[in-house]
Design a protein around this motif. Sequence first.
Motif: not given
Length: 455
Positions: A256-265
């Motif tokens: 939903x755009x509350x977190x940055x999924x790319x940062x987790x990778x």
Amino acid sequence: MRPVLAAVAGAVLVLAACGTGSESSDGSVTLIITSNAISGGKNAETADWTTRWVIPEFEKEQKAKGRQVHVLFQPSGVDDEQYKTKIALDLKSHAGADVIDVDGIWVGEFAQAGYIKPLSEVAGPEVDSWEGWSQIPKAVQGLGIFEDKKYGLPQGTDGRVLYFNKDLFKKAGLPADWQPKSWQEILDAGNALKAAGVPVPIQLNAGTAMGEATTMQGALPLLAGAGAQIWADGKWTGGSQALKDVLGFYHQIYTTGLGDPKLQQEAQGRDKSFAQFAEGKIGILAEGDYFWRAVVEPKAGVAPMQNRDAAVGYALIPSERPGSGIRGQDFVSMSGGAVRVLNPNSKNPKLAWELLSFMHSAKATTSQLAGAARITSRTDVNDEVLGVDPMLKFVSDEVLPITAYRPPLAVYPEVSVALQEATAAVVSGKTVDEAAAAYQQKVESLVGGAANVTS
């Protein structure tokens, strides 16, 4: 590595022959302390404290009692797994030091192997009457407890909280004294931050690139908030409803755009999240007290914030709903740390216990701090030394009494990776049910089948 470790173990056996609580012909007794610490190298502060304070002070105390006691320090400065193997070899051979430093997550594994025994079984009933138990919160005692028995004394520990940027909160119309009471209130704050233009409203570690930080800062506190632990009553948590609730929370943040999924990778994603928080780009971040005292610390931090004390807020991690956490708690946390255990093969176990309990006395604990503000296992010491740091005092007073620990079992690291993979799956777009099912299957393969897993 095996030949090297065997050689190390052989050297230990030679040393143990004149130590391990043994009595010399002149009536003197020699005790040995060991830890993965060495002056000028790994954990040098612990090594220096042991040799410069513990040994002379304990020997002096024993001399005043009319006893001639010599204490030796056996240093190490190796990889943790290599140290663990060395200690296991010593104990298996009925050799080794009398007082041994171990990571808290090794306690159950060593206990199941018969390498260590409950303190009272080794040293007698005086263990149960030690004054220190009343100063160590029961939740913190859990670091050295396995199957309801006390195997070790906890050293310093830590706690997980939610950090938030007060300046960004003000911009979003959120209170400076924010304390969410449910997961929904975290999401509500995230949406307010998103509407105010904050680049990353919520940073909750996810995926395998973050490693154990995903498990300890994110998944396990959330699981505790859903009323479950990764291991309890002899079984591992599988794709249960509690686990699905945890993955559902991750799903809500990262789709939903509350977190940055790319940062987790990213390989350095956690370090990058530290920098982004310090730069005012992250609104809410789940981390341990290490973040406060070593990352955003104004002078020597990894990502120093000159205005840390004014700009950084902290709050307890709420359960999914009030009262839904483990033990019926409204708020939860996770902690880690080391413990000291007694060698059950010590030839003078009662004196070894005197040494161990001396090392965990208020006087010794305070001396080990060397003037620094750090959280110890003792409430009386924390009350004395943490007054200058309200955040660490907050962790000591509010977090430690409600905290929980990782299971001290050999297979835990592999289960932890499976949990990290489950969070990565939902962050990358898989459904909660798909991720939970894959996790269930993986855990069953790791721990000996479905009979050992709750679902």
